[in-house]
Write an enzyme that holds these catalytic residues in place. Sequence first.
Site, mmCIF file in Angstrom:
data_model
loop_
_atom_site.group_PDB
_atom_site.id
_atom_site.type_symbol
_atom_site.label_atom_id
_atom_site.label_comp_id
_atom_site.label_asym_id
_atom_site.label_seq_id
_atom_site.Cartn_x
_atom_site.Cartn_y
_atom_site.Cartn_z
ATOM 1 C CD GLU A 1 -11.569 0.108 -4.485
ATOM 2 O OE1 GLU A 1 -12.068 -1.049 -4.574
ATOM 3 O OE2 GLU A 1 -11.232 0.612 -3.411
ATOM 4 N NE ARG B 1 -16.340 -1.857 0.578
ATOM 5 C CZ ARG B 1 -15.841 -2.912 1.193
ATOM 6 N NH1 ARG B 1 -14.689 -2.798 1.853
ATOM 7 N NH2 ARG B 1 -16.474 -4.078 1.170
ATOM 8 C CG HIS C 1 -10.411 -3.179 -2.099
ATOM 9 N ND1 HIS C 1 -11.583 -2.506 -2.379
ATOM 10 C CD2 HIS C 1 -10.634 -3.783 -0.899
ATOM 11 C CE1 HIS C 1 -12.465 -2.716 -1.415
ATOM 12 N NE2 HIS C 1 -11.904 -3.487 -0.509
#
Length: 324
Positions: free
Chosen positions: A265, A236, A284
Site C-alpha cells: 500500500e 489487512r 484502505h
Amino acid sequence: MKHKIYATNTMSARVREYLEEHFDLDVWERSEWIPKDILFEKIREVDGLFGHGVPINKELISHAGRLRIVSNMSAGYDNFNVGDMIAGGVIGTHAPGQMNETVADLVFGLMIATARRFAELDRYTRAGKWLHGDDTPLFGLDVFGKKLGIIGLGQLGETVAKRAGCFNMDVVYSSRTRKPEVENRLSIAHASLDELLATSDFIVLLVPLNRQTSRMLGKREFGLMKKTAVFINASRGGTIDEQALIEVLEKRKIHGAGLDVFDQEPVSPDNPLLKLDNTVLVPHIGSATAETRDRMAMVAAESLVSYLIRGDAINVVADMKARM
C-alpha cells in the site's frame, strides 16, 4: 512543565486544542509519511507519540530517550513490535470500537458493489456500451437471503453480523474463541473455517494481522470457496496470499472480490488486481470519514492524558496486556 508529545499525523482543531491544553505539542503537518531521520530527531525528548502507521520497534525506541507511551489513533496496531516496546518500557494504546459502524458500511458497500458488478458496469455505461435492451449479460448476484461467513468475530464482526439481519442473511462465523452469548443474541452460528469457506456465499475477513493470521487464506482456502462466492477483505492485506486470490479471480473460480486492503500500500500500478473486472478496489478507506477519524483521534488523545497525567493506562493493546 508540560509533558512533550510529538504527533506524526494532523488532527482536527478540537483534538489539537485538547492536546495543547495538556501537553507541549509538536505536529508533523505534512500529508506524506514523516521521514525516519526527522522522526528520530523529533522524538529524542518526547514523553508520548501520537499518530498511526509508524513502526514502533527497537530502532525507534533507541532514539527516544524518555518515550513512555505510543497512542495509535486507529483500532489496529500491527505497527507495534510489542516485545520491543515492553523491553523498552513503552506502552502502546489504540482506539478500539470507534470505527465499527463506518467500516460495516464499507463492508456492505463492497459486498453489494461486487455482487452487482457496480464498478464494472459503471465503466461499461460510461464507455457508451449500453446499446440494447437485453440486460442478461449484466446480471449480478443477490445479496439478500444469502449465507454470510464472517472470519473474526470481534466488535466489528458483531456489527457486520447485526447489519446482515436487515438483509435476511444466514450468518456463520469462525473465530479463535467461540462466543455462545453472541450466537444467541444475534442468531448466528459457529462453523469451522473450512466449513465456512465451502458453504458461504459472501466471505468477509475481519481479523487483525499478527503471527497467527498472517497469510491465513491461501491457495487451499480460496480453492474451497464456491464459484459464486464473493470475498471481502477489510482487515489487512497481509492476512491473505494475494497472488493466490489473483489466480482464482483470473480463472473465475469465484464471482469476485471487494478489497480495501492490499499486500503493498499504496497499490503498485502493475498489480494484476487492477486489471480484473471482477474486483472492486478502494484505497484502505475503512474508517475514512471525518466524523469517525475525529472520534478515533480523540480516544487516542485521551489515552495520552490518562497515562501521562493521571497514571492510568487505558486502551492498552490486547497483545501487550497479555504480556505485561
